[in-house]
Design a protein around this motif. Structure first.
Motif, short mmCIF file in Angstrom:
data_model
loop_
_atom_site.label_atom_id
_atom_site.label_comp_id
_atom_site.label_asym_id
_atom_site.label_seq_id
_atom_site.Cartn_x
_atom_site.Cartn_y
_atom_site.Cartn_z
N CYS A 104 21.73 -3.22 -2.54
CA CYS A 104 21.39 -2.40 -3.71
C CYS A 104 22.00 -1.01 -3.59
CB CYS A 104 19.88 -2.27 -3.84
SG CYS A 104 19.04 -3.85 -3.98
N GLY A 105 22.23 -0.42 -4.74
CA GLY A 105 22.77 0.93 -4.74
C GLY A 105 22.48 1.64 -6.05
N ALA A 106 23.14 2.77 -6.23
CA ALA A 106 22.93 3.60 -7.42
C ALA A 106 23.16 2.78 -8.69
CB ALA A 106 23.86 4.80 -7.38
N GLY A 107 22.22 2.91 -9.62
CA GLY A 107 22.34 2.21 -10.90
C GLY A 107 21.73 0.83 -10.91
N ASP A 108 21.40 0.27 -9.74
CA ASP A 108 20.78 -1.05 -9.68
C ASP A 108 19.30 -0.95 -9.99
OD1 ASP A 108 23.14 -2.29 -8.90
OD2 ASP A 108 22.68 -2.17 -6.77
N LYS A 109 18.77 -1.98 -10.62
CA LYS A 109 17.34 -2.10 -10.84
C LYS A 109 16.85 -3.25 -9.97
CE LYS A 109 17.25 -0.19 -15.44
NZ LYS A 109 16.71 -0.29 -16.78
N VAL A 110 15.75 -3.03 -9.27
CA VAL A 110 15.24 -4.01 -8.31
C VAL A 110 13.82 -4.39 -8.72
CG1 VAL A 110 14.68 -4.43 -5.89
CG2 VAL A 110 16.65 -3.00 -6.48
N LEU A 111 13.60 -5.71 -8.91
CA LEU A 111 12.27 -6.19 -9.24
C LEU A 111 11.37 -6.12 -8.01
CD1 LEU A 111 13.12 -9.38 -11.33
CD2 LEU A 111 12.65 -7.06 -12.14
N VAL A 112 10.20 -5.53 -8.19
CA VAL A 112 9.20 -5.46 -7.13
C VAL A 112 7.93 -6.11 -7.65
CG1 VAL A 112 7.85 -3.93 -5.63
CG2 VAL A 112 10.20 -3.28 -6.28
N PRO A 113 7.62 -7.33 -7.18
CA PRO A 113 6.42 -7.99 -7.66
C PRO A 113 5.16 -7.27 -7.17
CG PRO A 113 7.78 -9.49 -6.32
CD PRO A 113 8.36 -8.13 -6.22
N ALA A 114 4.21 -7.06 -8.09
CA ALA A 114 2.94 -6.43 -7.74
C ALA A 114 1.87 -7.51 -7.71
CB ALA A 114 2.58 -5.37 -8.78
N PRO A 115 0.96 -7.48 -6.77
CA PRO A 115 0.77 -6.40 -5.79
C PRO A 115 1.89 -6.38 -4.74
CG PRO A 115 -0.78 -8.19 -5.38
CD PRO A 115 -0.04 -8.53 -6.63
N TYR A 116 2.15 -5.19 -4.21
CA TYR A 116 3.23 -5.02 -3.25
C TYR A 116 2.78 -4.06 -2.15
CZ TYR A 116 3.80 -0.93 -6.22
OH TYR A 116 3.57 0.21 -6.95
N TRP A 117 3.51 -4.08 -1.06
CA TRP A 117 3.28 -3.12 0.02
C TRP A 117 3.73 -1.77 -0.49
CZ3 TRP A 117 0.42 -3.96 4.12
CH2 TRP A 117 0.45 -3.04 5.17
N PRO A 118 2.97 -0.70 -0.28
CA PRO A 118 3.28 0.60 -0.89
C PRO A 118 4.69 1.13 -0.60
CG PRO A 118 1.08 0.65 0.05
CD PRO A 118 1.70 -0.67 0.45
N SER A 119 5.28 0.73 0.50
CA SER A 119 6.60 1.27 0.82
C SER A 119 7.75 0.56 0.10
CB SER A 119 6.84 1.22 2.33
OG SER A 119 6.72 -0.11 2.79
N TYR A 120 7.50 -0.59 -0.55
CA TYR A 120 8.61 -1.32 -1.17
C TYR A 120 9.33 -0.51 -2.26
CZ TYR A 120 7.31 -5.57 1.37
OH TYR A 120 7.06 -6.51 2.35
N PRO A 121 8.61 0.10 -3.21
CA PRO A 121 9.34 0.91 -4.20
C PRO A 121 10.11 2.07 -3.55
CG PRO A 121 7.13 0.46 -4.99
CD PRO A 121 7.18 0.01 -3.56
N GLU A 122 9.54 2.63 -2.50
CA GLU A 122 10.21 3.74 -1.81
C GLU A 122 11.49 3.27 -1.12
OE1 GLU A 122 9.18 6.79 -2.46
OE2 GLU A 122 7.65 5.76 -3.64
N MET A 123 11.47 2.06 -0.58
CA MET A 123 12.68 1.49 0.03
C MET A 123 13.79 1.38 -1.01
SD MET A 123 11.17 -1.63 2.24
CE MET A 123 9.92 -1.42 3.48
N VAL A 124 13.42 0.92 -2.19
CA VAL A 124 14.39 0.78 -3.28
C VAL A 124 14.96 2.16 -3.64
CG1 VAL A 124 14.66 0.13 -5.71
CG2 VAL A 124 13.31 -1.32 -4.16
N LYS A 125 14.11 3.17 -3.73
CA LYS A 125 14.56 4.52 -4.06
C LYS A 125 15.49 5.07 -2.98
CE LYS A 125 10.39 5.64 -6.70
NZ LYS A 125 9.15 6.45 -6.68
N LEU A 126 15.20 4.77 -1.72
CA LEU A 126 16.06 5.24 -0.63
C LEU A 126 17.46 4.64 -0.71
CD1 LEU A 126 13.54 5.25 2.35
CD2 LEU A 126 14.70 7.24 1.37
N ALA A 127 17.58 3.50 -1.39
CA ALA A 127 18.89 2.88 -1.59
C ALA A 127 19.53 3.39 -2.89
CB ALA A 127 18.73 1.36 -1.65
N SER A 128 18.94 4.42 -3.50
CA SER A 128 19.40 5.02 -4.76
C SER A 128 19.30 4.06 -5.93
CB SER A 128 20.85 5.52 -4.62
OG SER A 128 20.91 6.52 -3.62
N ALA A 129 18.44 3.05 -5.82
CA ALA A 129 18.21 2.11 -6.90
C ALA A 129 16.88 2.42 -7.57
CB ALA A 129 18.24 0.68 -6.36
#
Length: 111
Positions: free
Chosen positions: A66-91
């Motif tokens: 993943c990178g800038a401009g990508d959208k990543v599906l995160v199924p909820a409920p999720y571990w709290p760090s998953y969205p942050e991982m996506v953001k760290l990849a600039s997605a």
């Protein structure tokens, strides 16, 4: 048993870092276990990788794909760090609600 295995490994000289993907012996054991318990077949030489934990493996997968401009599906409920991982990849994380009725799987209707 752990101490005995430790002594045996030290005596045999198995004291160095293993391959990044895990030892072939461990990957073979994982493939056999998955086949026995779940009826699935994997080639341990190139289809199984051993990691330090699920979150580390998920994070490395996100960084690798993943990178800038990508959208990543995160199924909820999720571990709290998953969205942050996506953001760290600039997605951009896109939260998709799931529920027990669907076995917490994303359905076509959810998309």
């Amino acid at each position: 048993a752990v101490l005995d295995a430790t002594v045996a490994a030290v005596t045999a000289g198995d004291t160095r870092y293993t391959a990044v993907t895990g030892t072939l012996e461990l990957r073979n054991a994982i493939a056999q276990d998955l086949h026995r318990r779940k009826g699935v077949q994997y080639n341990p030489a190139n289809e199984i990788v051993v990691g330090n934990g699920a979150k580390q493996c998920v994070y490395q997968g996100v960084l690798a794909t993943c990178g800038a401009g990508d959208k990543v599906l995160v199924p909820a409920p999720y571990w709290p760090s998953y969205p942050e991982m996506v953001k760290l990849a600039s997605a951009e994380p896109v939260i998709v609600q799931t529920n027990a009725d669907s076995g917490y799987l994303i359905t076509p209707q959810d998309l």
